[in-house]
Design an enzyme around this catalytic site. Sequence first.
Site: not given
Length: 388
Positions: A109, A197
């Site tokens: 992530y 993101e």
Amino acid sequence: MNLHEYQAKAVLRDYGVATPRGVVVFTPDECAAAITQLGGEAWVVKAQIHAGGRGKAGGVKLCRSAEDLHAAAKTLLGSRLTTYQNAPDGQPVSQLLIEETLPIARELYLSITVDRGAEKIGIVASAAGGMEIEEVARTEPEKILKEWVHPAAGLMDYQGRNLAFGLGLAGEQIGAFVKMLKAFYRIFLEKDLALLEINPLIVTADGKLLPLDCKMGLDDNALYRQKALADVADPSQIDPKEAEAALHNLNYIALNGNIGCMVNGAGLAMATMDLIKLSGGLPANFLDVGGGASAQTVAQAFKIILADPNVKAVLINIFGGIMRCDVIAQGVIDAVKDVGVTLPVVVRLEGTNVDLGRKMLAESGLSIVATDDLADAARQAVAAVGGN
């Protein structure tokens, strides 16, 4: 303003960041050409909406045949996909991104955003990427890595290496990660992003790093500098009431309750919604009309609030500082008459000329409940919709 995944990945490629090969389709019949272009024996089809949680909601499917891909496209296109981020009504699916499949060894992530507390750009990373990243952040915060970028120095290589080591990368992957992170940081600055993101950032079986998914959110206040991106905005992904409010410089966010709120000032609006909830009710919206609210502004705000069929009462909470309370009261009276409001309206005024404003409301002959106490106003609004 948010971009679709395929649009965000196009920006990544413009900055030299490799992405999985993909094709955007708008009809099921276009899937055959996508298969020809991509090749392979399996493909991933992704619904393009401005919300996370698509995988859990059935918006991301692995297809192992042309028939399966066509069927998935036929099911998704034209539907409304509801995820935990856009419940209860979901968002329309008008296009799909069909991508090649890749051998995934690990899922990481990575995100970049503005940390308002630190007053710096913050980079967040985790070796536990994928669909459960929110749960990881909640239950195992020690797995979340952070770096803050000094606004004068910019992103430093050692910060990238710190994150790479924390993610368990090794060898050539470290240099590749630092290079990719610096490209992401450039994109964040040059495209005036509020959020970038990558979830997941995958490590393939042969050790390569690729952004499997990408979300980009632009700062609305900077759209005048980003015309090319502003021109590809998808209005279908925005609540129509929010889009209408933006045209009139009103700050409106649709919620799921039945008490419409009209307030001047974001902090006062939040406090108003809190008191509605404390009194047993549910706000239908956040609406900040600003400090200089006029009769025209109030009328437009009423129209937007009443466009929500769930609204059963309206609570107006105005502090008359820049604008006097008697002027606000006249604006409310005129708006109720002009718009034809038939729902219960509770008004709490405070500030300059407040007594005159309350007198005007009381003598208006309209079914407006005027009160001088915010807690009482919240209780009256809740009672008007059949609550506590």
